[in-house]
Design a protein around this motif. Sequence first.
Motif, mmCIF file in Angstrom:
data_model
loop_
_atom_site.group_PDB
_atom_site.id
_atom_site.type_symbol
_atom_site.label_atom_id
_atom_site.label_comp_id
_atom_site.label_asym_id
_atom_site.label_seq_id
_atom_site.Cartn_x
_atom_site.Cartn_y
_atom_site.Cartn_z
ATOM 1 N N ALA A 131 0.839 -1.198 0.000
ATOM 2 C CA ALA A 131 0.000 0.000 0.000
ATOM 3 C C ALA A 131 0.870 1.242 0.000
ATOM 4 N N MET A 132 0.485 2.250 -0.798
ATOM 5 C CA MET A 132 1.177 3.537 -0.754
ATOM 6 C C MET A 132 0.787 4.238 0.550
ATOM 7 N N GLU A 133 1.727 4.992 1.116
ATOM 8 C CA GLU A 133 1.491 5.609 2.429
ATOM 9 C C GLU A 133 0.636 6.873 2.305
ATOM 10 N N PRO A 134 -0.520 6.938 3.037
ATOM 11 C CA PRO A 134 -1.329 8.159 2.988
ATOM 12 C C PRO A 134 -0.794 9.231 3.941
ATOM 13 N N SER A 135 -1.285 10.449 3.772
ATOM 14 C CA SER A 135 -0.949 11.548 4.691
ATOM 15 C C SER A 135 -1.652 11.319 6.022
ATOM 16 N N LYS A 136 -1.086 11.895 7.120
ATOM 17 C CA LYS A 136 -1.751 11.780 8.432
ATOM 18 C C LYS A 136 -2.531 13.050 8.771
ATOM 19 N N GLU A 137 -2.601 14.001 7.837
ATOM 20 C CA GLU A 137 -3.277 15.269 8.121
ATOM 21 C C GLU A 137 -4.786 15.159 7.990
ATOM 22 N N GLY A 138 -5.510 15.918 8.801
ATOM 23 C CA GLY A 138 -6.968 15.994 8.688
ATOM 24 C C GLY A 138 -7.613 14.616 8.725
ATOM 25 N N GLU A 139 -8.495 14.346 7.772
ATOM 26 C CA GLU A 139 -9.154 13.034 7.708
ATOM 27 C C GLU A 139 -8.168 11.919 7.403
ATOM 28 N N GLY A 140 -6.972 12.309 6.941
ATOM 29 C CA GLY A 140 -5.926 11.336 6.649
ATOM 30 C C GLY A 140 -5.562 10.498 7.869
ATOM 31 N N LEU A 141 -5.650 11.083 9.053
ATOM 32 C CA LEU A 141 -5.294 10.332 10.270
ATOM 33 C C LEU A 141 -6.188 9.103 10.444
ATOM 34 N N ALA A 142 -7.471 9.256 10.115
ATOM 35 C CA ALA A 142 -8.401 8.115 10.210
ATOM 36 C C ALA A 142 -8.027 7.036 9.190
ATOM 37 N N VAL A 143 -7.665 7.468 7.988
ATOM 38 C CA VAL A 143 -7.275 6.520 6.935
ATOM 39 C C VAL A 143 -6.008 5.783 7.361
ATOM 40 N N TYR A 144 -5.030 6.561 7.853
ATOM 41 C CA TYR A 144 -3.741 6.001 8.274
ATOM 42 C C TYR A 144 -3.941 4.969 9.394
ATOM 43 N N ASN A 145 -4.775 5.323 10.363
ATOM 44 C CA ASN A 145 -5.071 4.441 11.505
ATOM 45 C C ASN A 145 -5.691 3.116 11.054
ATOM 46 N N ARG A 146 -6.631 3.147 10.096
ATOM 47 C CA ARG A 146 -7.273 1.911 9.623
ATOM 48 C C ARG A 146 -6.289 1.079 8.800
ATOM 49 N N LEU A 147 -5.498 1.785 7.962
ATOM 50 C CA LEU A 147 -4.560 1.078 7.095
ATOM 51 C C LEU A 147 -3.477 0.377 7.926
#
Length: 343
Positions: free
Chosen positions: A313-329
């Motif tokens: 998986a490519m690494e998402p940003s942790k900013e804004g809603e990105g933190l939720a995406v990062y946490n699930r990934l």
Amino acid sequence: MIKTALFPKEDAQQLNICGELIRSGELVAFPTETVYGLGANALDSMAVEKIFKVKNRPADNPLIAHISDPSMLSGLVKDFPKELEELTARFWPGALTLVLPRTEKVPDIVSAGLPTVAVRCPSHPIANGLIRAAGVPIVAPSANLSGRPSPTTFDHCVEDLFGKVAAIIDGGRSEIGVESTVLLPLGGRRLKLLRPGGITIEMLENQGFQVEMDPAILSPVKEGQKVSSPGMLHRHYAPKAPMTIVAGKAEAVVSAIQAKEEEGVWVLAFEEYLPLFKNALSFGSEKDSKSQANALFDALRKFDSLPCKAIYAMEPSKEGEGLAVYNRLLRAASFQIIPAERL
Ligand code: TXA
Ligand code: MG
């Protein structure tokens, strides 16, 4: 197997019938703006027990009680600090869950024995209408089997729950795509973020609140360590094939993954980079965390229907809603994250 009634989107009668099912102790899967929920009468411990059985959910993982109106809070929580009224006025109905000291009306099983209960007032008209039709608060974990990615479409719910619940209501694709933001109020204007979601840290700070992050959001919980949110302990969202997040600048990440491409290797890529890989699924645009949140769980499920042995998986940003995406990934990858240069 039990008989599962499937309610299409346009069926206006559904909410009365489903409200009655909830009141009589049955389970109904329904859409919310975050993900689909598996609902039961929050005040009926036998009904709540069915949720744990059907999902195969660990008994130490408490549930969120959903209300249609803040006035329903009084039966569930002991007292409601004044400062928090500013939060609910701004973010309810919506993707915000508050963990508060519970009354004795809330069955132990809802809270997994904790002295608190988590409460949310969803904005989705079907979710809200179902609670009103049932006339009771509805506990609803995400409507997936435990461990699987949360459902963001009617088809996902049918896949996991057909033959196991009384009804499933179609509400189209979930607008946000990741579960609600869970907050533990710490007194005054201080909040602890237990699970990131659609309501971001920045949005809470803009309302004049101080937010501290639970360490379990970005790091694995060590054995024996005390956690504020039991949900963070459990393996979650995982596709069957092992997944690795590749960290670093997009260019370096792309070439590192390309060097690993062989039969059975699949990539979870931002849509801008899809053409660069042999086998890849999109999870939204690199610059748009909202689109990633919306696409993530659907993509994670799709991998299970593909001849896939390993996922990068490519690494998402942790900013804004990105933190939720990062946490699930991170959880989907069992915290397996490797810098591009070391892959
Ligand atoms: O968006 C959502 O919140 C969705 C939709 C259906 O509303 N529901 C959902 O429920 O995500 P579930 O059960 O999948 O996740 C509930 C999370 C878990 O991480 C759980 O540990 C935490 O909330 N939680 C529930 N009650 C709690 C409590 N009393 N103290 C701390 N954490 C709690
Ligand atoms: Mg869940």
